[in-house]
Design a protein around this motif. Structure first.
Motif, short mmCIF file in Angstrom:
data_model
loop_
_atom_site.label_atom_id
_atom_site.label_comp_id
_atom_site.label_asym_id
_atom_site.label_seq_id
_atom_site.Cartn_x
_atom_site.Cartn_y
_atom_site.Cartn_z
N GLU A 317 0.82 -1.23 0.00
CA GLU A 317 0.00 0.00 0.00
C GLU A 317 0.85 1.27 0.00
O GLU A 317 0.34 2.36 0.22
CB GLU A 317 -0.95 0.02 1.22
N HIS A 320 -0.03 4.73 -1.63
CA HIS A 320 -1.03 5.66 -1.05
C HIS A 320 -0.36 6.82 -0.33
O HIS A 320 -1.01 7.84 -0.08
CB HIS A 320 -1.96 4.91 -0.09
N THR A 461 -13.45 11.49 11.51
CA THR A 461 -13.76 11.60 10.08
C THR A 461 -14.59 12.85 9.82
O THR A 461 -15.23 13.39 10.73
CB THR A 461 -14.55 10.37 9.58
N LEU A 495 -7.39 1.76 9.48
CA LEU A 495 -7.58 2.46 8.20
C LEU A 495 -6.84 1.76 7.06
O LEU A 495 -7.34 1.70 5.93
CB LEU A 495 -7.13 3.92 8.33
N ASP A 497 -6.20 -1.49 6.91
CA ASP A 497 -6.94 -2.71 6.58
C ASP A 497 -8.06 -2.41 5.58
O ASP A 497 -8.28 -3.17 4.63
CB ASP A 497 -7.55 -3.34 7.85
N GLN A 498 -8.75 -1.28 5.79
CA GLN A 498 -9.81 -0.88 4.85
C GLN A 498 -9.23 -0.66 3.45
O GLN A 498 -9.79 -1.09 2.45
CB GLN A 498 -10.48 0.42 5.30
N ILE A 499 -8.08 0.03 3.42
CA ILE A 499 -7.44 0.31 2.12
C ILE A 499 -7.06 -1.00 1.44
O ILE A 499 -7.33 -1.23 0.26
CB ILE A 499 -6.20 1.22 2.30
N GLU A 503 -11.83 -1.17 0.57
CA GLU A 503 -13.09 -0.69 1.15
C GLU A 503 -12.98 0.70 1.79
O GLU A 503 -13.88 1.13 2.50
CB GLU A 503 -13.56 -1.68 2.23
N SER A 504 -11.87 1.39 1.55
CA SER A 504 -11.73 2.70 2.20
C SER A 504 -12.60 3.73 1.49
O SER A 504 -12.47 3.92 0.28
CB SER A 504 -10.26 3.15 2.16
N TYR A 506 -12.40 6.89 1.91
CA TYR A 506 -11.81 8.21 2.05
C TYR A 506 -10.99 8.61 0.82
O TYR A 506 -10.52 7.78 0.06
CB TYR A 506 -10.92 8.25 3.30
N ILE A 509 -6.26 10.91 4.00
CA ILE A 509 -6.13 10.41 5.38
C ILE A 509 -4.87 11.01 6.01
O ILE A 509 -3.83 11.07 5.36
CB ILE A 509 -6.04 8.87 5.40
#
Ligand code: HC1
Length: 584
Positions: A317, A320, A461, A495, A497-499, A503-504, A506, A509
């Motif tokens: 990742e 990002h 958020t 956060l 893990d979502q990326i 599934e993020s 946003y 961040i």
């Protein structure tokens, strides 16, 4: 609420409290060496024993929850004797080199011995084997470890990194990485939170003091110093001032008196970061909205402990991360180019020293990414604690110093730069500029504070709707920018893990490696508690609100830098000096 009696005094405390916490809330002192606020307790030191009516044995007060009608005594002869013996047993396996220990007079073990009236070391036990372990950021002196396990708790429960554990048994017990591996060979983020909670001299930052004195004393060197945003709200504590006392002007004076040639402000580079990172965000969003390929969410990259964590735990990742270097390395790069050219000094004869609240910054400056033409952007990092020691060593009466101003051209900053020092600050600073550049209007929040992302909660958020943008930004009309902010690596993992799962929700961040952001960094004064973080945070917002200049793009020296040297944000020269790319 629970009603109980402590030392004959009726008190009421919250249901979830332990006896130790109940006593603390009522200003009753109970010694302890392993307790940490807000996390699971280990109960390893046992110094907090108390008498509980009806219990056969003394109880470790940090482990026992309060019950209705409890009767507790914290100050009986039995309790005092037991604590003293427990303390003496700890001392039997601890070096007695207090005078030359770096924690002399700031050691919790020493302070408790004093309070308990221990005047001799009665027991000389079998000594566990001590050894030292060095990394660019953290030094471990295991001869001093008292096995309290605070470092294990903070590493595992607060940072979710978990590289420290108790290895072996009995006198062979050592707290450290598995298989006795050195700390620089495991997935340590170098956040230094273990050094903040260590009650003795076992865990500390790796010393840079001697190399900095050497540079200052070398007449052939031009020694430039810069100060991180969070230092000004914390270093006063090292000189007896109350947490949350702002000492910006005294700090500048002290650095000049120490002999630094130029006293610059990392905040200047924080303003610059906003110009660079804001432009990068707009470029990525534009690509995504106009059918191109762009990696979103973009995540801030100024916290080196966070970068190291991504490299270890989520290397796939890395794209990002914003390509911006951290502000202090940006300032170092500019000092050795833009400023060195102005004052006609060879960058090789310039030494850049950063005063940082962070131990991971010591590692960061050694990274190959933080060099230009083979010359490191920054040569040495001192933590807040190290700088305080040097000021004391120099005999400077810090508290009574007059205020003075940072030097230019790398010393002017906006309030937006100040708030980099607290969680949510980088995001708010970016929004103050990006929103105004895009819409021509000020960010629509009272006093410019994006209230949903202000505070010490783990994940915060907000949604920012863009309406009626200027002509060049019509592609953003009606677009809602979704943002998230976290501090501490536990929140960062959620956060990430979502990326990783795609599934993020946003677009942008902010992650800071330590709880509360840099105000709670691993190089900050001890203790750093939730209460103290709040006071430092309030001081940072006070500094911001007290400035006429509140937005990075209004900093005249930043605009001058672009006109004279960099040309434009994300331009060729910026990419060369101020950006990098982290790879697997
Ligand atoms: Fe920080 Fe930063 S704010 S990382 O939190 O981006 O350490 O204070 O200096 O570089 O500006 C730390 C603080 C600091 C950088 C800036």
């Amino acid at each position: 609420m629970i009603n109980l009696t402590i030392n004959g005094k009726p008190v009421s405390v919250a249901e979830s409290s332990t006896i130790l916490e109940a006593a603390k809330q009522n200003n009753i002192y109970i010694p302890n060496l392993c307790y940490l606020e807000g996390v699971h307790q280990f109960g390893s030191c046992r110094l907090c024993v108390v008498e509980v009516e009806g219990a056969r044995n003394l109880q470790a007060s940090c482990m026992v929850p309060v019950r209705e009608g409890m009767v507790i005594k914290t100050n009986t002869e039995k309790v005092r004797k037991a604590r003293k013996v427990l303390y003496e047993l700890l001392l039997s396996d601890h070096p007695k080199d207090c005078l030359s220990c770096e924690r002399n007079q700031s050691c919790e073990l020493q302070e408790i011995g004093n309070r308990l009236g221990v005047t001799e070391a009665r027991f000389e036990g079998e000594r566990s084997k001590g050894f030292e372990d060095f990394s660019p950021s953290i030094t471990r002196d295991m001869s001093k470890c008292i096995l309290c396990r605070r470092c294990i708790t903070v590493c595992k429960e607060i940072q979710n990194v978990g590289i420290l554990n108790a290895q072996n048994r009995g006198f062979k017990t050592v707290v450290g990485p598995a298989m006795d591996l050195p700390i620089n060979s495991v997935n340590c983020a170098y956040c230094g939170q273990c050094t903040v909670v260590c009650p003795v001299g076992a865990l500390k930052e790796t010393d840079a003091i001697q190399s900095v004195w050497k540079a200052i004393n070398d007449k052939k060197k031009r020694v430039v110093v810069q100060v991180a945003p969070a230092i000004r709200a914390a270093i006063g504590e090292e000189f007896g001032l109350a947490p949350g006392t702002l000492v910006t002007g005294k700090l500048v004076t002290a650095l000049r008196e120490m002999g630094f040639d130029d006293v610059f402000d990392t905040n200047f580079a924080a303003d610059l970061t906003i110009m660079e990172e804001g432009t990068e965000l707009l470029t990525r969003v534009k690509k995504a909205l106009t059918g191109g390929e762009a990696t979103l969410p973009m995540v801030t990259s100024c916290s080196p402990g966070w970068i190291k964590y991504v490299e270890h735990a989520f290397p796939q990742e890395l794209d990002h991360l914003s390509t911006c270097k951290s502000p202090h390395t940006m300032l170092g790069a500019l000092a050795k180019s833009y400023y060195a050219e102005k004052i006609k000094v060879d960058p090789k004869d310039m030494v850049v020293v950063s005063i940082m609240p962070c131990t991971a910054k010591k590692f960061e400056i050694s990274r190959p990414e933080m060099k230009n033409n083979g010359v490191p952007n920054v040569d040495a990092v001192l933590t807040t604690r190290e700088l305080a020691k040097m000021i004391k060593e120099a005999g400077i009466d810090f508290v009574n110093l007059a205020d003075s101003q940072f030097d230019n051209p790398l010393g002017l900053s906006s309030g937006a730069a100040d708030i980099f020092g607290v969680t949510g600050g980088v995001m708010e600073a970016a929004l103050r500029t990006v929103y105004e550049l895009v819409t021509g209007r000020e960010l629509p929040f009272e006093k410019l504070h994006v209230t949903p992302i202000v505070g010490l909660e783990q994940i915060k958020t907000a949604d920012i709707l863009i309406e009626d943008p200027l002509e060049d930004y019509k592609f953003l009309d009606g677009f809602t920018v979704k943002i998230a902010v976290t501090s501490g690596l536990k929140g960062a993992k959620i956060l990430l893990d979502q990326i990783a799962k795609g599934e993020s929700p946003y677009h942008f961040i902010e992650v800071m490696g330590c709880s509360g952001g840099c105000i709670g960094g691993g190089g900050q004064p001890r203790p750093t508690t939730p209460e103290i973080r709040k006071k430092r945070m309030a001081a940072i917002y006070q500094e911001d609100e007290g400035k006429a200049l509140r937005k990075s793009h209004e900093n005249e020296y930043i605009n001058k830098l672009y006109q004279e040297y960099l040309v434009a944000p994300n331009g060729h020269k910026s990419h060369d000096l101020l950006h990098t790319h982290y790879t697997k």
